[in-house]
Write a protein that holds these residues in place. Structure first.
Motif, PDB file in Angstrom:
ATOM      1  N   PRO A  45       1.009  -1.371  -0.206  1.00  0.00           N
ATOM      2  CA  PRO A  45      -0.220   0.123  -0.181  1.00  0.00           C
ATOM      3  C   PRO A  45       0.868   1.564   0.011  1.00  0.00           C
ATOM      4  N   ASP A  46       0.485   1.848  -0.829  1.00  0.00           N
ATOM      5  CA  ASP A  46       1.188   3.746  -0.745  1.00  0.00           C
ATOM      6  C   ASP A  46       1.415   4.195   0.705  1.00  0.00           C
ATOM      7  N   LEU A  47       2.618   4.165   0.153  1.00  0.00           N
ATOM      8  CA  LEU A  47       3.100   5.021   1.911  1.00  0.00           C
ATOM      9  C   LEU A  47       2.411   6.473   2.271  1.00  0.00           C
ATOM     10  N   THR A  48       1.503   7.038   1.193  1.00  0.00           N
ATOM     11  CA  THR A  48       0.921   7.996   1.500  1.00  0.00           C
ATOM     12  C   THR A  48      -0.657   7.902   2.102  1.00  0.00           C
ATOM     13  N   ARG A  49      -1.188   6.738   2.500  1.00  0.00           N
ATOM     14  CA  ARG A  49      -2.003   6.174   2.434  1.00  0.00           C
ATOM     15  C   ARG A  49      -2.432   5.140   3.433  1.00  0.00           C
ATOM     16  N   TRP A  50      -0.652   5.401   4.944  1.00  0.00           N
ATOM     17  CA  TRP A  50      -0.697   4.095   5.681  1.00  0.00           C
ATOM     18  C   TRP A  50      -1.034   5.131   6.906  1.00  0.00           C
ATOM     19  N   GLN A  51      -1.879   4.675   8.054  1.00  0.00           N
ATOM     20  CA  GLN A  51      -2.577   5.470   9.047  1.00  0.00           C
ATOM     21  C   GLN A  51      -1.730   5.380  10.140  1.00  0.00           C
ATOM     22  N   VAL A  52      -0.743   5.810  10.413  1.00  0.00           N
ATOM     23  CA  VAL A  52       0.131   5.864  11.716  1.00  0.00           C
ATOM     24  C   VAL A  52      -0.375   6.265  13.441  1.00  0.00           C
ATOM     25  N   ARG A  53      -0.846   5.975  14.352  1.00  0.00           N
ATOM     26  CA  ARG A  53      -1.412   6.991  15.209  1.00  0.00           C
ATOM     27  C   ARG A  53       0.197   7.263  15.772  1.00  0.00           C
ATOM     28  N   PRO A  54      -0.067   8.732  15.800  1.00  0.00           N
ATOM     29  CA  PRO A  54       1.021   9.575  16.782  1.00  0.00           C
ATOM     30  C   PRO A  54       1.784   8.713  18.110  1.00  0.00           C
ATOM     31  N   ASP A  55       0.957   8.620  18.679  1.00  0.00           N
ATOM     32  CA  ASP A  55       1.277   7.779  20.131  1.00  0.00           C
ATOM     33  C   ASP A  55       1.471   6.645  19.781  1.00  0.00           C
ATOM     34  N   ALA A  56       1.972   5.395  19.067  1.00  0.00           N
ATOM     35  CA  ALA A  56       2.322   4.206  18.572  1.00  0.00           C
ATOM     36  C   ALA A  56       3.834   4.329  19.173  1.00  0.00           C
TER      37      ALA A  56
END
Ligand code: PMP
Length: 361
Positions: free
Chosen positions: A131-142
């Motif tokens: 999946p394209d990096l622009t679509r990754w949903q990384v939580r800021p507090d991970a």
């Protein structure tokens, strides 16, 4: 001696020179009168072996001084638990990218230890793409973001390191470590089971940034606690001594070959030949992975007619081309071509594939 080309995904082919050296030194390591298998792990001989192995790995990967190198046991799978146990404590949350079988295994295990979120997944297209990096949903507090740079079964490989800001990046490099240069400073933690590009199975190497240590959950088993292992130079208990010794020989072999940059060029050339044979077969063979993320290490392919699979495997074995059967979850064939697979093996496979297609079209 029978010469074969072994395309196993792991345990996999090792360099002949290293096996020969192991044989020569088996009964008497460097005049010690002992086999490495018989030595105390705390004696001067083994201390030299493990220290040299670490120094050579640090050289090969240009590992910065503020990273620890740990020699552990239990394969990469044990790290699926050790990683959350050691790293999730800062926030209780961790994010994972799901690109296939091994990502899924890491995610399932991590769920035991905290709040796990899948930031991106390739499952909607049967893991044939990243999946394209622009679509990754990384939580800021991970507390960290885990991904699998090379999916050994699916044959999907990241061609660059994803940029994820300040969140420590954790990578399961089991099947592509040492096959190409990587900038270790981009990672919080790198781990790799040994049985592909490093040596005997069971051994697993962890490279971890020092500031990430010291947050292990209280229930973390002592032997999985990176801080304790690091404080004891991977000697909290008896390490996998013989596996560490063989890994050390592989590292010296790699250095003599020109290191990972030289190895990368060979790996590109090897993979290109097999993909060209697949793509040039007018549909006889097919690799389903997006071209931009095709693996250089593990090349799955299917034949246009599954009924030919058994004949392909039998005739390949008659040509001494072994262990080409694909993983049961994807079917077809898989050619694993780690560092130790010589170009001759790739050439032999390619000419067999062309010959087989010619006779069965
Ligand atoms: N991760 C990846 C990418 C792998 O290829 C493998 C093994 N093939 C594993 C994890 C599991 O390794 P082990 O069997 O050493 O636990």
């Amino acid at each position: 001696m029978t010469t074969v080309y072994n395309f196993s995904a792991g345990p996999a082919v090792l360099p002949k020179d290293v096996l020969l050296q192991t044989q020569q030194e088996l009964l008497d390591w460097h005049g010690s009168g002992m086999s490495v298998m018989e030595m105390s792990h705390r004696g001067p001989e083994f201390t030299q072996i493990i220290q040299e192995a670490e120094a050579d790995l640090r050289d090969l990967m240009a590992i910065p001084a503020h990273y620890k190198v740990l020699f552990l046991q239990g394969g990469a799978t044990t790290q699926f638990s050790a990683i959350p146990l050691n790293l999730i404590g800062r926030t209780g949350k961790a994010d994972y990218v799901n690109t296939g079988h091994w990502s899924k295994g890491a995610i399932a295990e991590a769920r035991r230890y905290g709040d796990i979120h899948v930031a991106a997944s390739g499952e909607d297209r049967q893991f044939t793409y990243i999946p394209d990096l622009t679509r990754w949903q990384v939580r800021p507090d991970a507390a960290y973001l885990h991904y699998t740079p090379n999916e050994t079964i699916g044959g999907v490989e990241f061609q660059s390191v994803p940029t994820v800001g300040d969140i420590p990046l954790v990578a399961d490099m089991s099947s592509n470590i040492l096959s190409r240069p990587v900038d270790v400073s981009r990672f919080g933690l790198i781990y790799a089971g040994a049985q592909k590009n490093i040596g005997p199975s069971g051994l697993v190497i962890v490279i971890v940034r020092e500031d990430l240590l010291g947050h292990a959950l209280p229930l973390t088993p002592k032997l999985m606690n990176y801080q304790l292992v690091a404080d004891n130079d991977s000697m909290l208990n008896t390490p996998a001594t013989f596996a560490v010794y063989v890994a050390g020989l592989i590292f010296k072999w790699l250095k003599a070959k020109g290191g990972v940059a030289a190895m990368e060029q060979i790996n590109i050339a090897k993979a290109d030949k097999i993909y060209a044979a697949i793509d040039g077969s007018q549909g006889f063979y097919r690799n389903p992975i997006d071209i931009a993320c095709r693996s250089r290490m593990n090349i799955p392919f299917v034949l246009h007619d599954d009924a030919l699979n058994a004949a392909f495997l039998k005739e390949a074995a008659d040509h001494r081309l072994l262990q080409l059967k694909g993983h049961k979850s994807v079917g077809g064939m898989r050619a694993s071509i780690y560092n130790a697979m010589p170009m001759d093996g790739v050439d032999a496979l390619v000419s067999f594939m062309q010959d087989f297609a010619g006779r069965h079209t």
